[in-house]
Motif scaffolding. Structure first.
Motif, short mmCIF file in Angstrom:
data_model
loop_
_atom_site.label_atom_id
_atom_site.label_comp_id
_atom_site.label_asym_id
_atom_site.label_seq_id
_atom_site.Cartn_x
_atom_site.Cartn_y
_atom_site.Cartn_z
N ILE A 37 4.66 72.78 1.69
CA ILE A 37 3.93 71.52 1.62
C ILE A 37 2.41 71.70 1.54
CG2 ILE A 37 4.06 71.20 4.15
CD1 ILE A 37 4.18 68.14 3.59
N PHE A 38 1.87 72.77 2.13
CA PHE A 38 0.41 72.93 2.11
C PHE A 38 -0.07 74.25 1.50
CE2 PHE A 38 1.07 70.11 5.94
CZ PHE A 38 0.67 68.95 5.29
N CYS A 39 0.86 75.03 0.92
CA CYS A 39 0.47 76.28 0.25
C CYS A 39 1.46 76.56 -0.87
CB CYS A 39 0.43 77.45 1.25
SG CYS A 39 2.05 77.85 1.95
N GLY A 40 1.24 77.63 -1.61
CA GLY A 40 2.09 77.91 -2.77
C GLY A 40 3.28 78.81 -2.49
N CYS A 41 3.54 79.12 -1.22
CA CYS A 41 4.66 80.02 -0.90
C CYS A 41 6.00 79.39 -1.25
CB CYS A 41 4.66 80.35 0.59
SG CYS A 41 3.26 81.34 1.09
N SER A 42 6.97 80.25 -1.60
CA SER A 42 8.30 79.78 -1.97
C SER A 42 9.05 79.25 -0.74
CB SER A 42 9.10 80.93 -2.58
OG SER A 42 10.46 80.58 -2.66
N ASN A 50 9.86 86.86 6.66
CA ASN A 50 8.40 86.99 6.50
C ASN A 50 7.98 87.52 5.13
OD1 ASN A 50 7.80 86.02 9.17
ND2 ASN A 50 8.69 87.94 9.90
N SER A 51 8.79 87.22 4.10
CA SER A 51 8.41 87.62 2.74
C SER A 51 7.74 86.46 2.00
CB SER A 51 9.63 88.13 1.97
OG SER A 51 10.63 87.13 1.91
N ALA A 144 8.44 77.72 12.07
CA ALA A 144 9.15 78.97 11.76
C ALA A 144 10.49 78.99 12.51
CB ALA A 144 8.29 80.16 12.16
N LYS A 145 11.23 80.07 12.32
CA LYS A 145 12.53 80.16 12.98
C LYS A 145 12.55 81.35 13.93
CE LYS A 145 16.39 80.60 10.46
NZ LYS A 145 17.17 80.15 9.30
N ASN A 146 12.94 81.09 15.17
CA ASN A 146 13.09 82.18 16.14
C ASN A 146 14.46 82.82 15.95
OD1 ASN A 146 10.61 81.63 17.26
ND2 ASN A 146 11.47 80.19 18.74
N LEU A 147 14.48 84.14 15.86
CA LEU A 147 15.74 84.85 15.65
C LEU A 147 16.06 85.64 16.92
CD1 LEU A 147 14.83 86.20 12.09
CD2 LEU A 147 16.24 84.19 12.62
N TYR A 162 8.68 83.59 9.61
CA TYR A 162 7.76 82.52 9.22
C TYR A 162 8.03 81.94 7.83
CZ TYR A 162 5.12 83.23 13.46
OH TYR A 162 4.76 83.29 14.78
N ASN A 163 9.11 82.41 7.18
CA ASN A 163 9.42 81.87 5.85
C ASN A 163 9.56 80.35 5.86
OD1 ASN A 163 9.39 84.39 4.76
ND2 ASN A 163 11.61 84.53 4.42
N ARG A 164 10.17 79.81 6.92
CA ARG A 164 10.42 78.37 6.96
C ARG A 164 9.17 77.58 7.32
NH1 ARG A 164 14.90 76.08 11.03
NH2 ARG A 164 13.06 75.97 12.34
#
Ligand code: ADP
Ligand code: ZN
Ligand code: MG
Length: 494
Positions: A37-42, A50-51, A144-147, A162-164
Motif C-alpha cells: 500500500i505504501f511502497c513498491g514491494c510485492s 523477508n524477501s 508482519a507475521k510472527n513465526l 516482514y513480507n506481509r
C-alpha cells in the motif's frame, strides 16, 4: 472437553430463548494489489521470508510512504459493492502500539475519516432475507507475521517475516444488526462472495486474506439496551466463527442467569478445546493514541473517479440469482448453486448460449458435472467437458436421440476422455432404440384405436393422458424414451 464449573452447565432451551444475541463483525480483507500500500514491494504470498521488503515497509527512519492508487480503487470497489457512501475526503491516521510485527511502532490506518460509510449487505437465513448495516470500510496496512515454528531456534525465539508488512487491507465493520450465529455465518459467507465477485480479494482464510473478529452480547428479548459486549478473536474458519459465537452466547446467558455480570473483554477461541479464554480486559485495553498521519495527504475521491469505478463492477450475486430465476426459469435453489462463483455462473450461461434449455442445463450441471468435479478435486475452469460439449449432450437427450440414463453414461465418458457426446454415441451404438418416427407411428395408432379416450382427454380429463403413454410404451416394448412419448402425444392430441 476441558470445562470450568461455571461453564459446564447446559442451559435449558426455554432459558436460552429468553435472551436475544446481538453481534457485530469486524472483517479484514487483503486487497489483491500486486504491490504494497505504501511502497513498491510485492504482495505475493509464500515467497521466502523477508524477501519482499524495503526501507519503507521495514519502517526505517527517513522514509516516506506513497499511497498505492490501486489499493484505493479496490477499497472503493468493495465499498460500492456493499452499498456504502464513498467519502470525497478521507484521511489516514497513526494507530500507535508496540509489537515486534509493527516496525514503525504504529500502523497506518484510517480513523475519524474512513474511506466509506453507511452501507448494507443482504443475508438470507432459513428463507428470510434481512439487511445488515455496514458502519464503515477503511484502508489500512497489514502487520508482519510472527513465526513460532519450523526454524533452527524456534524453541527459544520467535521469528518475524516482514513480507506481509504493508499489504493493503480493507477493514469492514458491521452494525450490531446480527442476531444469531447462523446470521453471522451467512454475513461472512455473503461478504466473501461479494469480495470474490468484485475481484477485490481472494478471501483465502487459510492464507489469512480474510480475517474476522466477532463482537457479541446478549439481552433479554424485548429490551432496547445492549448488553456488555465481548470481542472474540482467532476465528480462522467460518465454522469456528459459528461455534465460537454459540459457545459465547451460552456463556453470557449462564453468567447472567446465575446473577453474575459480564466484563467487557477480548477473548480467544480455542478450537481444540471448544471454548473461549480471556485475552485482555477492556480496562487493560490499548490506548492507541490515534492522530492524523502527517506523511500522507488526505485522500480525495472525485465523483467522476467514483462513478468510473462503479461502472466496472460486475453483476453481483443477488442480482445474478434473480436474473437466472426469471430468465431461465430455474428454482431459487438452482440459482444459488449456479451463482456460487462467477466462473460457475459463466459456465452455466455458456451452456445455455450453446443451445441447451436453462432448466436442463442446470440439472445436468448439478447432478453430473459438479459431482464429478468435486470427486476429482477440480475447479470449474479445469472441467474436461466444455460448456459447448455439455450443451451438445443435453440437446441429444432433450431431442430423445438418447435416453437420460444413456446420457449419464455418455457424460461419464466425456468427463474421462474429453471426447464429444455425438462421437461417443456413434462409436458405442448408444442412440435410442426407438426413433421419433416409430414413436409417432405408434402414437397415431393408439389414438386412432381409442376415440373415446381422445374425446375424454379433449374434454379436460388429464388422467387419460397416462393411458395413452402406457399404450405407446407397450407398443414400443418399453424401449422408447418416455419424455419423447410425452412430447409426441401432447403434440398429436392438442
Ligand atoms: P469498540 O469501541 O470496542 O471498537 P465499536 O462500537 O466500535 O466498539 O464496535 C465494534 C464492533 O462491535 C462493531 O462491529 C459493532 O457493531 C459491534 N458492537 C458494538 N456494540 C455491541 C454490542 N453491545 N454487542 C455486540 N456487538 C456490538
Ligand atoms: Zn516495501
Ligand atoms: Mg471501534
Amino acid at each position: 472437553m476441558a470445562k470450568s464449573a461455571s461453564e459446564a452447565v447446559a442451559i435449558p432451551p426455554e432459558v436460552l430463548a429468553k435472551y436475544e444475541p446481538v453481534i457485530g463483525l469486524e472483517v479484514h480483507v487483503q486487497l489483491l494489489t500486486k504491490t504494497k500500500i505504501f511502497c513498491g514491494c510485492s504482495t505475493r504470498f509464500g515467497d521466502p521470508p523477508n524477501s519482499n521488503v524495503c526501507p519503507v515497509c521495514l519502517g526505517l527512519p527517513g522514509t516516506l510512504p506513497v499511497l498505492n492508487k490501486r489499493a484505493v480503487e479496490m477499497a472503493m470497489r468493495a465499498a460500492l459493492a456493499l452499498n456504502c457512501t464513498v467519502q470525497e475526503r478521507s484521511r489516514f491516521a497513526r494507530k500507535n502500539y508496540f509489537y515486534p510485527d509493527l516496525p514503525k511502532g504504529y500502523q497506518i490506518s484510517q480513523y475519524e475519516l474512513p474511506l466509506a460509510t453507511g452501507g448494507w449487505l443482504e443475508i438470507e437465513v432459513g428463507g428470510a432475507k434481512k439487511r445488515v448495516g455496514i458502519t464503515r470500510l477503511h484502508l489500512e496496512e497489514d502487520a508482519a507475521k510472527n513465526l513460532h515454528e519450523g526454524f533452527a531456534h524456534s524453541a527459544e525465539k520467535a521469528y518475524i517475516d516482514y513480507n506481509r508488512c504493508g499489504t493493503p487491507l480493507s477493514e469492514i465493520v458491521s452494525e450490531p444488526d446480527i442476531r444469531s450465529s447462523e446470521e453471522a455465518y451467512a454475513y461472512l459467507t455473503t461478504l466473501r462472495q461479494i469480495m470474490l465477485y468484485t475481484g477485490v480479494s481472494d478471501c483465502n482464510m487459510e492464507e489469512g486474506s480474510l480475517r474476522c473478529d466477532a463482537n457479541v452480547s446478549v439481552r433479554l428479548r424485548g429490551s432496547k439496551e445492549f448488553g456488555t459486549k465481548v470481542e472474540v478473536k482467532n476465528l480462522n474458519s467460518f465454522r469456528y466463527l459459528q461455534k465460537a459465537l454459540e459457545y459465547e452466547i451460552e456463556r453470557h446467558i449462564g453468567v447472567l442467569e446465575s446473577g453474575g455480570r459480564l466484563s467487557q473483554e477480548t477473548r480467544l477461541w480455542n478450537q481444540a478445546e471448544g471454548h473461549t479464554v480471556s485475552m485482555r480486559s477492556k480496562e487493560r485495553a490499548h490506548d492507541y493514541r490515534y492522530f492524523p498521519e502527517p506523511d500522507l495527504l488526505p485522500v480525495h475521491i472525485s465523483a467522476a473517479w467514483r462513478e468510473e469505478v462503479r461502472r466496472t463492477l460486475p453483476e453481483l450475486p443477488a442480482a445474478k440469482r434473480a436474473r437466472f430465476i426469471s430468465t431461465y426459469g430455474i428454482t431459487p435453489y438452482d440459482a444459488e448453486v449456479l451463482t456460487a462463483t462467477r466462473a460457475l455462473a459463466d459456465y452455466f450461461e455458456s451452456v445455455v448460449r450453446a443451445g441447451a434449455p436453462g432448466k436442463a442445463a442446470a440439472n445436468w450441471m448439478q447432478t453430473e458435472l459438479l459431482r464429478r468435479l468435486k470427486d476429482s478435486a477440480k475447479e470449474i475452469a479445469e472441467s474436461p467437458v466444455s460448456p459447448a460439449a455439455l450443451a451438445d449432450l443435453v440437446k441429444l437427450v432433450e431431442s430423445s436421440q438418447i435416453t437420460g440414463a444413456i446420457g449419464k453414461k455418455v457424460f461419464a465418458t466425456m468427463f474421462e476422455s474429453g471426447r464429444a457426446a455425438s462421437e461417443i454415441v456413434a462409436a458405442e451404438g448408444l442412440a435410442a432404440q426407438v426413433g421419433e418416427n416409430t414413436i409417432e407411428q405408434a402414437a397415431r395408432d393408439v389414438i386412432e384405436k381409442n376415440p373415446g379416450n381422445v374425446t375424454k382427454f379433449k374434454a379436460g380429463n388429464e388422467g387419460v393422458f397416462q393411458f395413452f403413454v402406457g399404450q405407446v410404451m407397450r407398443a414400443t416394448h418399453g424401449q422408447a424414451n418416455p419424455q419423447a412419448v410425452n412430447n409426441i402425444l401432447r403434440k398429436l392430441l392438442s
